[in-house]
Write an enzyme that holds these catalytic residues in place. Structure first.
Site, PDB file in Angstrom:
ATOM      1  CE1 TYR A 155      -3.422  -2.949   1.033  1.00 55.96           C
ATOM      2  CE2 TYR A 155      -4.319  -1.162  -0.290  1.00 55.96           C
ATOM      3  CZ  TYR A 155      -4.418  -2.440   0.207  1.00 55.96           C
ATOM      4  OH  TYR A 155      -5.505  -3.218  -0.125  1.00 55.96           O
ATOM      5  CD  GLN A 188     -15.982  -0.693  -9.120  1.00 57.91           C
ATOM      6  OE1 GLN A 188     -15.948  -1.902  -8.869  1.00 57.91           O
ATOM      7  NE2 GLN A 188     -15.967  -0.218 -10.359  1.00 57.91           N
ATOM      8  CG  ASN A 189     -11.117   4.303  -9.326  1.00 60.56           C
ATOM      9  OD1 ASN A 189     -11.128   3.072  -9.481  1.00 60.56           O
ATOM     10  ND2 ASN A 189     -11.317   5.134 -10.330  1.00 60.56           N
ATOM     11  CB  VAL A 190      -8.841   3.652  -2.854  1.00 60.67           C
ATOM     12  CG1 VAL A 190      -9.957   2.642  -2.606  1.00 60.67           C
ATOM     13  CG2 VAL A 190      -7.643   2.957  -3.503  1.00 60.67           C
ATOM     14  CG  HIS A 221     -14.101  -0.665  -3.320  1.00 60.90           C
ATOM     15  ND1 HIS A 221     -13.829  -1.147  -4.577  1.00 60.90           N
ATOM     16  CD2 HIS A 221     -15.220  -1.306  -2.907  1.00 60.90           C
ATOM     17  CE1 HIS A 221     -14.728  -2.059  -4.904  1.00 60.90           C
ATOM     18  NE2 HIS A 221     -15.593  -2.169  -3.922  1.00 60.90           N
ATOM     19  CB  CYS A 267      -1.023   4.729  15.578  1.00 61.63           C
ATOM     20  SG  CYS A 267      -1.621   6.205  16.368  1.00 61.63           S
ATOM     21  CB  SER A 301     -13.162  -5.486 -15.007  1.00 57.16           C
ATOM     22  OG  SER A 301     -13.160  -5.519 -13.577  1.00 57.16           O
TER      23      SER A 301
HETATM   24  P1  OAD Z   1     -10.167  -3.410 -13.110  1.00 59.82           P
HETATM   25  O1  OAD Z   1      -8.695  -3.307 -13.160  1.00 59.82           O
HETATM   26  O2  OAD Z   1     -10.825  -4.724 -12.730  1.00 59.82           O
HETATM   27  O3  OAD Z   1     -10.792  -3.011 -14.529  1.00 59.82           O
HETATM   28  C1  OAD Z   1     -10.363  -1.831 -15.164  1.00 59.82           C
HETATM   29  C2  OAD Z   1     -11.181  -1.690 -16.429  1.00 59.82           C
HETATM   30  O4  OAD Z   1     -10.818  -0.455 -17.048  1.00 59.82           O
HETATM   31  C3  OAD Z   1     -10.913  -2.797 -17.439  1.00 59.82           C
HETATM   32  O5  OAD Z   1     -12.140  -3.257 -17.975  1.00 59.82           O
HETATM   33  C4  OAD Z   1     -10.069  -2.101 -18.518  1.00 59.82           C
HETATM   34  O6  OAD Z   1     -10.359  -2.625 -19.811  1.00 59.82           O
HETATM   35  C5  OAD Z   1     -10.579  -0.696 -18.429  1.00 59.82           C
HETATM   36  N1  OAD Z   1      -9.639   0.346 -18.843  1.00 59.82           N
HETATM   37  C6  OAD Z   1      -8.296   0.292 -18.879  1.00 59.82           C
HETATM   38  N2  OAD Z   1      -7.791   1.483 -19.302  1.00 59.82           N
HETATM   39  C7  OAD Z   1      -8.870   2.297 -19.509  1.00 59.82           C
HETATM   40  C8  OAD Z   1      -9.028   3.646 -19.923  1.00 59.82           C
HETATM   41  N3  OAD Z   1      -7.967   4.409 -20.241  1.00 59.82           N
HETATM   42  N4  OAD Z   1     -10.290   4.154 -20.021  1.00 59.82           N
HETATM   43  C9  OAD Z   1     -11.370   3.379 -19.739  1.00 59.82           C
HETATM   44  N5  OAD Z   1     -11.289   2.094 -19.320  1.00 59.82           N
HETATM   45  C10 OAD Z   1     -10.048   1.569 -19.217  1.00 59.82           C
HETATM   46  O7  OAD Z   1     -10.651  -2.275 -12.125  1.00 59.82           O
HETATM   47  P2  OAD Z   1     -12.047  -2.149 -11.426  1.00 59.82           P
HETATM   48  O8  OAD Z   1     -13.168  -2.582 -12.323  1.00 59.82           O
HETATM   49  O9  OAD Z   1     -12.120  -0.816 -10.840  1.00 59.82           O
HETATM   50  O10 OAD Z   1     -11.560  -3.809  -5.310  1.00 59.82           O
HETATM   51  O11 OAD Z   1     -11.901  -3.229 -10.227  1.00 59.82           O
HETATM   52  C11 OAD Z   1     -12.933  -3.276  -9.283  1.00 59.82           C
HETATM   53  C12 OAD Z   1     -12.322  -3.638  -7.969  1.00 59.82           C
HETATM   54  O12 OAD Z   1     -11.469  -4.804  -8.077  1.00 59.82           O
HETATM   55  C13 OAD Z   1     -11.406  -2.586  -7.384  1.00 59.82           C
HETATM   56  O13 OAD Z   1     -12.118  -1.560  -6.756  1.00 59.82           O
HETATM   57  C14 OAD Z   1     -10.654  -3.411  -6.359  1.00 59.82           C
HETATM   58  C15 OAD Z   1     -10.300  -4.582  -7.239  1.00 59.82           C
HETATM   59  O14 OAD Z   1     -10.036  -5.717  -6.503  1.00 59.82           O
HETATM   60  C16 OAD Z   1     -11.138  -3.595  -3.997  1.00 59.82           C
HETATM   61  O15 OAD Z   1     -10.081  -3.078  -3.755  1.00 59.82           O
HETATM   62  C17 OAD Z   1     -12.110  -4.069  -2.958  1.00 59.82           C
END
Ligand code: OAD
Length: 250
Positions: free
Chosen positions: A72, A105-107, A123, A150, A192
């Site tokens: 992290y 979902q982004n942090v 998240h 801490c 995704s």
């Molecule tokens: P992912 O990494 O699973 O998916 C990212 C998506 O963005 C993929 O479908 C890529 O094709 C697409 N992508 C890549 N570059 C892009 C761009 N320039 N413009 C648009 N799309 C693009 O990320 P998340 O779907 O956010 O959970 O993943 C969901 C969760 O899985 C996260 O929040 C995290 C992870 O485990 C936790 O941390 C609980």
């Protein structure tokens, strides 16, 4: 980008123009053009041999707190260098003209850095907090054992993010579903659509008969069900797309 550049049916372009209440549902792809790797991207360097699912869990932290803290710390350093891209800025500008709720979902905090104000962080946020309670710890102390603690309590610190198997922040998911079911338009940006319950938010909008436009270079489980799909990078697409939203009364 004019509406003619948007490969969307005329009816959907008309809906964009009339939309007054928009949900922007974002995933890691939203921040890809800010230099923040997505979860589906292969991790780089030292982290190449780990998957997020192996590190982002309470069990991983209990088994090897230093490994999880180091991962992290690496991600915090990456996001500290990142700046909002044109997609983040376009959503913040759109909110000056119509109602926009960002459900992310982004942090990485990049939506807030771009000026968005109504943000639901499903998240959490990348910052250190005390183990167990959510007290933010601005500057953890790095002990001789390489563990971050801490400075007051000496307790190990963890990031203020949701780990696999943990509940989402109280009320955040409920509000995200309410907004998705009540909006005129949901933009599913750079996700995704694989990690639930967050990934069910765009589905809730579709089930409520709302229009959903997916912005993603790759296809996802949502792709066959959305109202419209724009294949490409969000920082390239969002400025032109947002410029078409809420224009009918201008
Ligand atoms: P992912 O990494 O699973 O998916 C990212 C998506 O963005 C993929 O479908 C890529 O094709 C697409 N992508 C890549 N570059 C892009 C761009 N320039 N413009 C648009 N799309 C693009 O990320 P998340 O779907 O956010 O959970 O993943 C969901 C969760 O899985 C996260 O929040 C995290 C992870 O485990 C936790 O941390 C609980």
């Amino acid at each position: 980008m004019t509406s003619a550049d948007l490969p969307l049916p005329a009816a959907l372009l008309d809906l964009l123009a009339r939309a007054r209440r928009v949900v922007a549902f974002s995933g890691a792809g939203m921040s890809a053009e800010s230099g923040v790797p997505t979860f589906r991207d292969a991790q780089t360097g030292l982290w190449a041999r780990y998957s997020p699912e192996e590190l982002a869990t309470p069990e991983a932290f209990a088994a090897d707190p230093k490994l999880v803290q180091d991962w992290y710390a690496w991600r915090m350093e990456l996001t500290a260098r990142a700046r909002p891209n044109a997609g983040h800025v376009a959503l913040a500008e759109l909110a000056t003209r119509v109602e926009v709720v960002v459900v992310t979902q982004n942090v990485d905090g990049l939506h807030a850095a771009a000026g968005s104000t109504d943000i639901i962080e499903l998240h959490g946020r990348l910052r250190w907090v005390r183990t167990g309670d959510r007290t933010p710890v601005e500057a953890p102390m790095l002990g001789d054992d390489g563990l971050r603690r801490c400075p007051e309590s000496g307790r190990l610190v963890r990031p203020d993010v949701v780990w696999f198997g943990e509940p989402l922040p109280q009320g955040a998911l409920e509000r995200a579903f309410r907004e998705a079911r009540a909006c005129d338009l949901l933009l599913a940006i750079g996700t995704s659509g694989l990690v639930h319950p967050a990934a069910s938010v765009p589905v809730a909008a579709l089930e409520a008969g709302r229009s959903v436009i997916e912005i993603n270079p790759d296809r996802t489980p949502l792709s066959d069900h959305v109202t419209g799909r724009l294949a490409g990078q969000s920082a390239q697409i969002l400025p032109g797309l947002c410029a078409q939203i809420g224009t009918s009364c201008l």
